[in-house]
Design an enzyme around this catalytic site. Structure first.
Site, short mmCIF file in Angstrom:
data_model
loop_
_atom_site.label_atom_id
_atom_site.label_comp_id
_atom_site.label_asym_id
_atom_site.label_seq_id
_atom_site.Cartn_x
_atom_site.Cartn_y
_atom_site.Cartn_z
N ASN A 7 0.87 -1.18 0.00
CA ASN A 7 0.00 0.00 0.00
C ASN A 7 0.91 1.24 0.00
OD1 ASN A 7 -1.89 1.94 0.58
ND2 ASN A 7 -2.84 0.81 2.26
N LYS A 14 2.86 1.00 3.38
CA LYS A 14 2.42 0.04 4.39
C LYS A 14 2.40 -1.32 3.72
CE LYS A 14 -0.87 3.32 6.24
NZ LYS A 14 -2.28 3.61 6.30
N ARG A 78 -2.14 -1.51 -4.00
CA ARG A 78 -3.23 -0.52 -3.99
C ARG A 78 -2.93 0.55 -5.04
NH1 ARG A 78 -3.37 4.23 -0.35
NH2 ARG A 78 -5.30 5.32 -0.81
N HIS A 167 -10.92 6.25 -1.28
CA HIS A 167 -10.99 5.46 -0.03
C HIS A 167 -11.92 4.26 -0.18
CE1 HIS A 167 -9.90 9.32 2.40
NE2 HIS A 167 -8.82 8.59 2.20
N HIS A 193 -14.65 7.88 6.97
CA HIS A 193 -13.22 7.54 6.98
C HIS A 193 -12.46 8.81 7.34
CE1 HIS A 193 -9.56 5.45 5.21
NE2 HIS A 193 -9.16 6.70 5.33
N LEU A 194 -11.96 8.86 8.58
CA LEU A 194 -11.35 10.09 9.08
C LEU A 194 -9.87 9.87 9.37
CD1 LEU A 194 -14.21 11.08 11.59
CD2 LEU A 194 -14.05 11.58 9.14
N GLY A 197 -6.36 12.00 4.94
CA GLY A 197 -7.41 12.24 3.96
C GLY A 197 -8.71 11.78 4.62
N ARG A 226 -6.08 19.27 3.46
CA ARG A 226 -6.92 19.69 2.33
C ARG A 226 -8.16 20.42 2.84
NH1 ARG A 226 -7.03 13.87 0.30
NH2 ARG A 226 -4.89 13.56 -0.38
N ASP A 267 -2.20 17.20 13.18
CA ASP A 267 -2.25 16.12 14.17
C ASP A 267 -3.43 16.38 15.13
OD1 ASP A 267 -1.93 14.33 16.23
OD2 ASP A 267 0.25 14.55 16.34
N GLY A 315 -7.54 6.79 11.40
CA GLY A 315 -6.87 7.36 12.59
C GLY A 315 -7.78 8.10 13.55
N GLY A 317 -11.20 8.54 13.34
CA GLY A 317 -12.45 7.81 13.58
C GLY A 317 -12.28 6.70 14.60
N GLU A 318 -11.11 6.05 14.58
CA GLU A 318 -10.89 4.92 15.49
C GLU A 318 -10.44 5.37 16.88
OE1 GLU A 318 -8.17 2.09 13.66
OE2 GLU A 318 -9.10 2.54 11.74
N GLU A 373 -7.02 -1.74 4.97
CA GLU A 373 -6.97 -1.85 3.52
C GLU A 373 -6.21 -3.09 3.09
OE1 GLU A 373 -5.35 2.08 3.13
OE2 GLU A 373 -7.20 2.85 2.27
P1 ADP Z 1 -3.45 8.31 6.96
O1 ADP Z 1 -4.62 8.84 6.19
O2 ADP Z 1 -2.19 9.09 6.73
O3 ADP Z 1 -3.29 6.81 6.94
P2 ADP Z 1 -4.37 7.93 9.69
O4 ADP Z 1 -5.55 7.10 9.33
O5 ADP Z 1 -3.24 7.30 10.42
O6 ADP Z 1 -3.81 8.73 8.44
O7 ADP Z 1 -4.93 9.16 10.57
C1 ADP Z 1 -4.09 10.20 10.97
C2 ADP Z 1 -4.84 11.12 11.92
O8 ADP Z 1 -5.31 10.36 13.05
C3 ADP Z 1 -3.99 12.25 12.48
O9 ADP Z 1 -4.74 13.45 12.47
C4 ADP Z 1 -3.75 11.81 13.91
O10 ADP Z 1 -3.54 12.91 14.75
C5 ADP Z 1 -5.07 11.13 14.21
N1 ADP Z 1 -5.00 10.31 15.43
C6 ADP Z 1 -4.25 9.20 15.65
N2 ADP Z 1 -4.42 8.78 16.94
C7 ADP Z 1 -5.28 9.66 17.53
C8 ADP Z 1 -5.85 9.78 18.85
N3 ADP Z 1 -5.55 8.91 19.81
N4 ADP Z 1 -6.69 10.81 19.08
C9 ADP Z 1 -7.00 11.69 18.11
N5 ADP Z 1 -6.50 11.62 16.85
C10 ADP Z 1 -5.66 10.63 16.56
#
Ligand code: ADP
Length: 387
Positions: A7, A14, A78, A167, A193-194, A197, A226, A267, A315, A317-318, A373
């Protein structure tokens, strides 16, 4: 079977070796910061610095060398953009790769690195089949009214202007995971999907019926860097008045906007921390981020005539209980009831990739789903090979 999923992003790769029969990760590694002086390969708890200036193909070589002894039986790559044509898992050969190369102009930041990685991987592992999984493919079911822009037909046709959505690999994975968890196929799902992107997709009976990203990944939600939805008149004005040329606009919209433009960082952990300490820019960034997501949830509920599941993934969302909670507020009129304690305690793992945080009796299920993914790509590959 053992499928190696690769990926590639613009500055990271990844990868995972997956036992598709059990959906288990046998091995996983990723390389980050490619193109900088600090490219690193992460394998479990081990971190190895890679040589200075290593490029993406070089990083792929390093990963492949590390996987060789594990003897994968197939590789899946991917690819972000499959254009009009590629709507399914695809076995790669020279002719197909030539056709995919023709799509580079549609995703200039994303498709070329993936193709470079494919060439390297085919050279290193020539005796096993290689497949592609496209991020646009899941959205090939968009109905015309969600797919088209309200521009004259001749302009749309001549320049190939339409919405594609992205996505898709993960939104499809969310749809399958949710259907499996709730043991129902006919669900109306809003999948959020948060990650860096970000996109929202409306899924009815397992099919994408609308999605927030469009012709490019710029449309829709406020993202890491973005802007998402912006009045196109703003861009016309910036361009016409000579403030920014096309490349500068590209840089503004793709790299300097979104959370980064609002709060100075993309972040979300830091933004939440600073907002908690009273930083007003960060408070506004969170308010705008959540506002845009809620708008799409409401819109998609209207499109589908209701909603059964709102799912949060990737990231933010989870991991962010705060964002999940704020996105779920004031949706009682739709039948949403949050269980605050489950939301705060929620933790997803490989063995526990779906969790519920709606209250008992909530008409709408609120779920968090681990983005995966690589697993979705590996499973699609095994299925294409009849496993
Ligand atoms: P990518 O799209 O690059 O794969 P990710 O799915 O890893 O990105 O998501 C990155 C985002 O998730 C960043 O904004 C990061 O700060 C946020 N994130 C990761 N862990 C946490 C957390 N524990 N609390 C809040 N936001 C988080």
């Amino acid at each position: 079977m053992r499928v190696l999923a690769l990926n590639c992003g613009s500055s990271s790769v990844k990868s995972a070796l997956i036992d598709t029969a059990h959906g288990r990760r046998l091995q996983e590694m990723h390389v980050e910061n490619i193109g900088s002086d600090h490219a690193r390969l992460h394998a479990g708890n081990e971190v190895r610095e890679l040589r200075q200036g290593i490029d993406l193909p070089g990083a792929v070589d390093e990963l492949l060398a590390a996987y060789r002894s594990a003897a994968p039986e197939a590789v899946v790559h991917r690819i972000v953009h499959g254009g009009e044509k590629f709507r399914e898992t695809l076995r790669l050969d020279d002719a197909v790769l030539g056709e995919i190369e023709q799509l580079n102009h549609l995703a200039p930041l994303h498709n070329p690195p993936a193709l470079a990685a494919i060439h390297r991987a085919r050279a290193a592992l020539p005796d096993i089949p290689h497949f592609a999984e496209f991020d646009t493919a899941f959205h090939s079911t968009l109905p015309a009214h969600a797919r088209e822009y309200a521009l004259p037909a001749d302009v749309r046709r001549r320049f190939g202007i339409r919405r594609f959505g992205f996505h898709g690999i993960n939104h499809a994975h969310v749809a399958r995971s949710v259907a499996g968890y709730l043991k129902s196929d006919g669900l109306r799902i809003v999948s959020c999907h948060l990650g860096n992107g970000a996109s929202v997709t409306a899924i009815e009976g397992g099919r994408s019926v609308d999605t927030s990203m469009g012709m490019t990944p710029l449309e829709g939600l406020v993202m890491g860097t973005r802007a998402g939805d912006v009045d196109p008149g703003v861009l016309l004005q910036l361009r016409r008045e000579g403030h920014l040329d096309a490349d500068e606009l590209d840089d503004l919209l793709n790299k300097r906007s979104g959370l980064k433009g609002l709060a100075g960082t993309n972040d979300m952990r830091e933004i939440e921390r600073r907002a908690g300490a009273g930083d007003q820019d960060c408070e506004l960034a969170i308010a705008m981020y959540v506002h845009r997501i809620r708008k799409y949830i409401g819109a998609y509920a209207a499109e589908m005539g209701g909603v059964d599941v709102i799912a949060f993934t990737a990231g933010i969302g989870e991991h962010s209980a705060l964002i999940r909670r704020r996105c779920s507020e004031r949706l009682e009129f739709m039948g949403v009831a949050l269980d605050a304690a489950s939301n705060d305690a929620l933790k997803l793992t490989n063995d526990n990739p779906v969790a519920i945080f709606s209250a008992a009796g909530s008409r709408v299920h609120l779920l968090a789903v681990r983005a995966d993914e690589e697993l979705a790509m590996a499973r699609a590959t095994a299925a294409a090979l009849g496993h």
